[in-house]
Design an enzyme around this catalytic site. Structure first.
Site, PDB file in Angstrom:
ATOM      1  N   GLU A 247       0.867  -1.182   0.000  1.00 40.46           N
ATOM      2  CA  GLU A 247       0.000   0.000   0.000  1.00 40.46           C
ATOM      3  C   GLU A 247       0.901   1.227   0.000  1.00 40.46           C
ATOM      4  OE1 GLU A 247      -3.041   0.160   3.052  1.00 40.46           O
ATOM      5  OE2 GLU A 247      -2.823   2.342   3.243  1.00 40.46           O
ATOM      6  N   GLU A 252      -2.230  11.491   3.832  1.00 42.45           N
ATOM      7  CA  GLU A 252      -3.312  11.253   4.789  1.00 42.45           C
ATOM      8  C   GLU A 252      -3.277  12.373   5.827  1.00 42.45           C
ATOM      9  OE1 GLU A 252      -4.330   6.856   5.838  1.00 42.45           O
ATOM     10  OE2 GLU A 252      -2.128   7.011   5.785  1.00 42.45           O
TER      11      GLU A 252
END
Length: 371
Positions: A247, A252
């Site tokens: 990933e 974020e």
């Protein structure tokens, strides 16, 4: 702008018949004319017309080069035209291509060149070419040929509280919309449930390696968890489960820690369940409320993320290890944009529903690859 010049090409067409004493018939002649014989476009681009005449019965054309488009008119007549549309050149290098005309055995190539831009329109590294983008400047909904909505109920992953739906809620409210040249991902409460959007770009193809960039304005509020990230295409979750599959988190942020944006990579050996993930965070004074560019440069051996051109996270295969459990970044991944609500990280200190509704805005998404 229209440019007209005249070029005449004469080509002999030989017949198959013969005279009574089996002598070959005289050659038939097709004359094919085109104007102009070349197009030299400025960096700004333009629209051009090529006028076509033939003494044959019909004519056609094909192109070499992908920076322009063309359409033909009256190809079954002796007189017709080609409309050539050349968009603005975003690169600091000239572009060249051609259109070849055909009528019987006659051929004529019209060259097409475009001047270089003085300054590159994009922030891609040298040697990288734009292969896909969405500027969100057409229509009011995402193009379904490019984007796929995730549909899942609350607590699907990470104990998140939102329900993901395909574009619209049961009451007709939009979780994604195109407005004023921006993609808006909306999170709100409806009939006691939280709804939001999570979308995938080219989920079935993705890209293996490249430079990926988006301009994003983050929302405010305790409970928000916006992200711009990537996951592998067509993954077999039984044989290659998370985090083994890999990933890449380009950006974020959680509203409970406002304006701190982070990047991470997750693998079997390096992931947050073991507190071994490779991550880096930086504070951006107005990440919530202003647009900033978040980018990933991904090669076979390195992953580097950026915020407004400043390096954020940098990891290498040499440092992490070359095995699949250390470096699974050797197949295509697809970009993801989503706005989660609550969850293990976004809701680590609870949520404040008085902040709802909230919106994550995206000005563009661009993908470049080395050519």
């Amino acid at each position: 702008m229209l440019h007209t010049f005249l070029l005449t090409l004469t080509v002999a067409l030989w017949g198959c018949g013969g005279s009574s004493d089996d002598e070959p018939t005289p050659p038939a002649t097709v004359t094919l004319t085109a104007s102009p014989e070349s197009i030299n476009a400025p960096a700004a681009g333009g629209t051009y017309t090529i006028n076509v005449n033939t003494t044959g019965k019909e004519w056609g054309a094909y192109a070499e080069g992908d920076f322009f488009s063309f359409s033909t008119q009256n190809t079954t007549s002796q007189t017709g035209s080609i409309t050539v549309t050349i968009p603005e050149n975003p690169y600091t290098g000239t572009r060249s291509g051609s259109i070849t005309l055909m009528s019987g055995a006659a051929r004529k190539t019209v060259s097409i060149t475009q001047a270089a831009a003085e300054k590159a329109a994009y922030n891609a590294p040298a040697g990288y070419t734009l292969v896909w983008n969405d500027e969100f400047d057409n229509g009011s909904e995402l193009n379904s040929q490019d984007w796929t909505h995730e549909v899942q109920k609350d607590h699907w992953v990470n104990n998140e509280l939102q329900n993901y739906v395909n574009h619209i809620t049961p009451e007709g409210n939009l979780v994604t919309e195109i407005k004023n040249g921006k993609l808006r991902i909306n999170c709100f409460k409806e009939n006691g449930k939280i709804y939001s959007g999570r979308v995938y770009a080219h989920v079935n193809q993705g890209w293996e390696y490249g430079y990926f960039e988006a301009s994003i304005k983050l929302p405010k509020g305790k409970g928000t968890w916006p992200a711009f990230w990537m996951m592998p295409v067509g993954n077999d979750w039984n044989t290659n489960p998370w985090p083994m599959c890999g990933e890449i988190d380009i950006m974020e942020e959680v509203g409970v820690v406002p304006n701190e944006v982070s990047s991470s990579v997750h693998t079997q050996d390096y992931n947050h369940t073991k507190n071994t993930q490779k991550t880096h965070a930086m504070k951006i004074a107005d990440a919530e409320g202003a647009f900033h560019t978040y980018a990933l440069l991904w090669t076979a051996d390195e992953i580097t993320t950026y915020v407004d051109g400043k390096e954020q996270l940098h990891v290498t295969k040499a440092a992490l290890g070359s095995g699949h459990n250390q470096w699974p970044f050797h197949y295509a991944f697809y970009p993801i944009l989503n706005l989660a609500w609550g969850g293990d990280w976004g809701g680590m200190q609870g949520v404040d529903e008085s902040a709802l509704p909230v919106t994550m805005e995206v000005d563009y998404v661009r993908v470049f690859q080395k050519k």
